[in-house]
Design a protein around this motif. Structure first.
Motif, PDB file in Angstrom:
ATOM      1  N   VAL A 175      45.321 -93.718  11.818  1.00  0.00           N
ATOM      2  CA  VAL A 175      45.254 -95.140  12.162  1.00  0.00           C
ATOM      3  C   VAL A 175      44.108 -95.787  11.395  1.00  0.00           C
ATOM      4  CG1 VAL A 175      44.835 -96.808  14.022  1.00  0.00           C
ATOM      5  CG2 VAL A 175      46.251 -94.770  14.442  1.00  0.00           C
ATOM      6  N   GLY A 176      44.408 -96.870  10.668  1.00  0.00           N
ATOM      7  CA  GLY A 176      43.387 -97.594   9.914  1.00  0.00           C
ATOM      8  C   GLY A 176      43.116 -98.961  10.495  1.00  0.00           C
ATOM      9  N   GLY A 177      42.129 -99.640   9.932  1.00  0.00           N
ATOM     10  CA  GLY A 177      41.779-100.990  10.365  1.00  0.00           C
ATOM     11  C   GLY A 177      40.826-101.632   9.381  1.00  0.00           C
ATOM     12  N   ILE A 178      40.572-102.932   9.569  1.00  0.00           N
ATOM     13  CA  ILE A 178      39.631-103.653   8.719  1.00  0.00           C
ATOM     14  C   ILE A 178      39.005-104.779   9.540  1.00  0.00           C
ATOM     15  CG2 ILE A 178      41.503-105.077   7.758  1.00  0.00           C
ATOM     16  CD1 ILE A 178      39.892-105.058   5.066  1.00  0.00           C
ATOM     17  N   PRO A 179      38.160-104.447  10.528  1.00  0.00           N
ATOM     18  CA  PRO A 179      37.672-105.447  11.482  1.00  0.00           C
ATOM     19  C   PRO A 179      36.887-106.589  10.849  1.00  0.00           C
ATOM     20  CG  PRO A 179      36.505-103.346  11.719  1.00  0.00           C
ATOM     21  CD  PRO A 179      37.687-103.089  10.864  1.00  0.00           C
ATOM     22  N   HIS A 180      36.152-106.338   9.772  1.00  0.00           N
ATOM     23  CA  HIS A 180      35.353-107.407   9.169  1.00  0.00           C
ATOM     24  C   HIS A 180      36.212-108.450   8.467  1.00  0.00           C
ATOM     25  CE1 HIS A 180      35.860-104.247   6.115  1.00  0.00           C
ATOM     26  NE2 HIS A 180      35.842-105.226   5.224  1.00  0.00           N
ATOM     27  N   PHE A 181      37.518-108.181   8.282  1.00  0.00           N
ATOM     28  CA  PHE A 181      38.410-109.138   7.643  1.00  0.00           C
ATOM     29  C   PHE A 181      39.170-109.985   8.671  1.00  0.00           C
ATOM     30  CE2 PHE A 181      42.056-110.393   4.831  1.00  0.00           C
ATOM     31  CZ  PHE A 181      41.294-111.022   3.849  1.00  0.00           C
ATOM     32  N   GLU A 182      38.977-109.686   9.949  1.00  0.00           N
ATOM     33  CA  GLU A 182      39.568-110.553  10.971  1.00  0.00           C
ATOM     34  C   GLU A 182      38.843-111.903  10.951  1.00  0.00           C
ATOM     35  OE1 GLU A 182      42.234-109.679  12.368  1.00  0.00           O
ATOM     36  OE2 GLU A 182      42.262-107.477  12.257  1.00  0.00           O
ATOM     37  N   ARG A 183      39.402-112.908  11.622  1.00  0.00           N
ATOM     38  CA  ARG A 183      38.892-114.279  11.479  1.00  0.00           C
ATOM     39  C   ARG A 183      37.520-114.486  12.124  1.00  0.00           C
ATOM     40  NH1 ARG A 183      42.235-117.550   8.996  1.00  0.00           N
ATOM     41  NH2 ARG A 183      44.471-117.103   8.932  1.00  0.00           N
ATOM     42  N   THR A 184      37.201-113.747  13.164  1.00  0.00           N
ATOM     43  CA  THR A 184      35.906-113.887  13.827  1.00  0.00           C
ATOM     44  C   THR A 184      35.349-112.506  14.146  1.00  0.00           C
ATOM     45  OG1 THR A 184      36.826-113.915  16.071  1.00  0.00           O
ATOM     46  CG2 THR A 184      36.678-116.050  14.910  1.00  0.00           C
ATOM     47  N   MET A 185      34.061-112.455  14.446  1.00  0.00           N
ATOM     48  CA  MET A 185      33.447-111.206  14.876  1.00  0.00           C
ATOM     49  C   MET A 185      34.116-110.693  16.146  1.00  0.00           C
ATOM     50  SD  MET A 185      31.007-110.027  12.947  1.00  0.00           S
ATOM     51  CE  MET A 185      29.888-110.541  11.645  1.00  0.00           C
ATOM     52  N   GLN A 186      34.461-111.623  17.055  1.00  0.00           N
ATOM     53  CA  GLN A 186      35.094-111.228  18.305  1.00  0.00           C
ATOM     54  C   GLN A 186      36.463-110.596  18.046  1.00  0.00           C
ATOM     55  OE1 GLN A 186      33.656-114.172  17.711  1.00  0.00           O
ATOM     56  NE2 GLN A 186      31.885-114.100  19.101  1.00  0.00           N
ATOM     57  N   GLU A 187      37.226-111.197  17.129  1.00  0.00           N
ATOM     58  CA  GLU A 187      38.526-110.635  16.787  1.00  0.00           C
ATOM     59  C   GLU A 187      38.362-109.271  16.116  1.00  0.00           C
ATOM     60  OE1 GLU A 187      42.186-112.651  16.653  1.00  0.00           O
ATOM     61  OE2 GLU A 187      41.040-112.272  18.486  1.00  0.00           O
ATOM     62  N   GLY A 188      37.316-109.133  15.299  1.00  0.00           N
ATOM     63  CA  GLY A 188      37.059-107.842  14.671  1.00  0.00           C
ATOM     64  C   GLY A 188      36.799-106.760  15.695  1.00  0.00           C
ATOM     65  N   ALA A 189      35.950-107.059  16.681  1.00  0.00           N
ATOM     66  CA  ALA A 189      35.663-106.094  17.742  1.00  0.00           C
ATOM     67  C   ALA A 189      36.922-105.786  18.546  1.00  0.00           C
ATOM     68  CB  ALA A 189      34.561-106.626  18.651  1.00  0.00           C
ATOM     69  N   ALA A 190      37.724-106.813  18.805  1.00  0.00           N
ATOM     70  CA  ALA A 190      38.971-106.604  19.550  1.00  0.00           C
ATOM     71  C   ALA A 190      39.923-105.695  18.780  1.00  0.00           C
ATOM     72  CB  ALA A 190      39.628-107.952  19.844  1.00  0.00           C
ATOM     73  N   SER A 191      39.943-105.835  17.455  1.00  0.00           N
ATOM     74  CA  SER A 191      40.826-104.986  16.641  1.00  0.00           C
ATOM     75  C   SER A 191      40.407-103.522  16.710  1.00  0.00           C
ATOM     76  CB  SER A 191      40.854-105.483  15.195  1.00  0.00           C
ATOM     77  OG  SER A 191      39.701-105.108  14.468  1.00  0.00           O
ATOM     78  N   VAL A 192      39.096-103.282  16.728  1.00  0.00           N
ATOM     79  CA  VAL A 192      38.607-101.905  16.834  1.00  0.00           C
ATOM     80  C   VAL A 192      39.045-101.299  18.164  1.00  0.00           C
ATOM     81  CG1 VAL A 192      36.547-100.450  16.983  1.00  0.00           C
ATOM     82  CG2 VAL A 192      36.640-102.312  15.307  1.00  0.00           C
ATOM     83  N   LYS A 193      38.896-102.046  19.238  1.00  0.00           N
ATOM     84  CA  LYS A 193      39.273-101.546  20.565  1.00  0.00           C
ATOM     85  C   LYS A 193      40.772-101.271  20.640  1.00  0.00           C
ATOM     86  CE  LYS A 193      35.511-104.108  22.761  1.00  0.00           C
ATOM     87  NZ  LYS A 193      35.140-105.251  23.643  1.00  0.00           N
TER      88      LYS A 193
END
Length: 424
Positions: A175-193
């Motif tokens: 499983v991969g991800g790219i949290p820093h490319f989400e629109r906000t810091m909050q969305e990035g953290a949500a993507s990690v979770k």
């Protein structure tokens, strides 16, 4: 025995070692083995190592440089934009052909295991299907591990999470991800979770592009470490790039390093690409870009080096040589002590093998007979020379051979030939 290598040096410093191979497996490792091989090879004191391992690569984009145009600025964001332009015109046949050519290069370089991220934000999952076919074709001679990578953001890109789950169902491994490319810091953290929860439910490994930024406030590695510990994912999670750590203040990092170590999260730096793409907004002094490799190692974190890109929208250079990666890594990290340089060699061999969960890796009885004979006497000399791969073996069979590096000279009063090793 099927094959016996005589008079080898090993990465741990042992010398005059014989390695006996039978049935694709290492049968014995010792000085002056009283065994005969159907084929024998005198290493002449040269270094025999387990194969190189690339913990971070993008095989779906490799060798596509110039399509549909070159990256004029050489920046990360233009590379991402270029990849978006290229995706609609991709074909499976072209993807497979380029990836297969790269795997040929990899084998010739003694690189026999690669973890490749594959973009899942194209609803066709064209690249996923292509790399799964490549994985099938190269399986006899190269371990290819695939990461479902939402290049455009798992929350930012409509349908990306559904595509990721489809890709995993098709046979993608991680499983991969790219949290820093989400629109906000909050969305990035949500993507990690979200992604860590899914990986825990499915019993999968995680490898996220994390904080590939010069912003010291990009701190998704903290969330990744916390979720890893909370969900019991220790030993199955890697944070790739982590370049924001080069800009963070030392006090915060003094808290962060133990958190990463306690969570058992590995770090994957990409020296060639990090030093090229980061620090682009700096004039002088200019930041180096790479994450805090020696500090992470000192904290007990597994740190590997990846090649990341070869001749693609982000990087127009490269040739599948993990010794080139280690060479750049030790320079950028100023790891020029003898032990530090040796650890950079381990960052492209043993450490990434552990991160990928490879079994039967190493030079010991019972391990797979996957070996590389280098035109060098030690790990440090191998990095210095980006040493020629005299032999590459997979399961005891020779899959690639190359001569020593040498040059013919026509100089008055000097020898007619020279190599590049001191005293030889």
């Amino acid at each position: 025995m099927d094959f016996v290598i005589r008079n080898a040096s090993l990465p741990d410093g042992r010398r005059n070692i014989d390695i006996a191979i039978d049935g694709g497996t290492i049968a014995a490792v010792a000085e002056r083995l009283p065994l005969q091989g159907a084929r024998e090879f005198d290493a002449e004191g040269d270094l025999v190592t387990p194969p190189f391992v690339d913990a971070h690569f993008h095989m779906d984009a490799t060798l596509s440089v110039g399509l549909p145009r070159v990256n004029a600025s050489g920046t990360l964001l233009e590379g991402i934009s270029l990849w978006g332009e290229l995706k609609p015109s991709l074909t499976q046949d072209a993807l497979i052909e380029r990836a297969m050519q790269y795997c040929d290069w990899a084998v010739a370089r003694g690189l026999l295991a690669i973890r490749s991220h594959v973009d899942i934000c194209d609803d066709r999952l064209l690249a996923v299907e292509a790399l799964l076919e490549v994985k099938r074709r190269v399986a006899p001679y190269l371990d290819l591990q695939l990461v479902a990578f939402p290049q455009d953001g798992i929350l930012r890109s409509p349908g990306a999470f559904a595509n990721l789950k489809r890709a995993i169902g098709m046979g993608v491994d991680v499983v991969g991800g790219i949290p820093h490319f989400e629109r906000t810091m909050q969305e990035g953290a949500a993507s990690v979770k979200l992604l860590c929860k899914y990986a825990a439910e499915q019993g999968l490994r995680v490898d996220m592009h994390c904080d590939e930024s010069d912003d010291p406030l990009s701190r998704h590695i903290e969330t990744l470490a916390y979720e890893t510990q909370r969900l019991g994912l220790q030993g199955r999670v890697a944070g790739s790039h982590l370049t924001s750590m080069h800009s963070m203040d030392n006090y915060y990092v003094s808290k962060l390093l133990p958190l990463i170590a306690e969570a058992g999260v590995a770090a994957i730096a990409n020296p060639l690409i990090n030093i090229t793409l980061q620090g682009r907004h700096d004039s002088y002094p200019k930041r180096r870009g790479m994450t805090r490799v020696p500090e992470l190692m000192a904290a007990g974190v597994d740190v590997a080096f990846g090649h990341d890109c070869v001749m693609d929208p982000w990087y127009s250079l490269g040739s599948a040589d993990m010794l080139e990666v280690a060479h750049m890594g030790l320079h950028v990290a100023q790891m020029t002590g003898q032990e530090a340089m040796h650890r950079c060699f381990l960052a492209v061999t043993e450490t990434p093998a552990n991160i990928l969960g490879l079994t039967g890796y190493g030079i010991a009885p019972g391990c797979h007979a996957d070996l590389v004979l280098l035109d060098a006497g030690s790990t440090v000399e191998a990095i210095r020379l980006r040493a020629a791969r005299r032999l590459v073996m997979r399961r005891g069979a020779v899959v690639s051979e190359a001569p020593r590096a040498s040059a013919t000279l026509n100089l008055p009063g000097r020898p007619g030939q020279t190599g590049f090793r001191l005293g030889r």
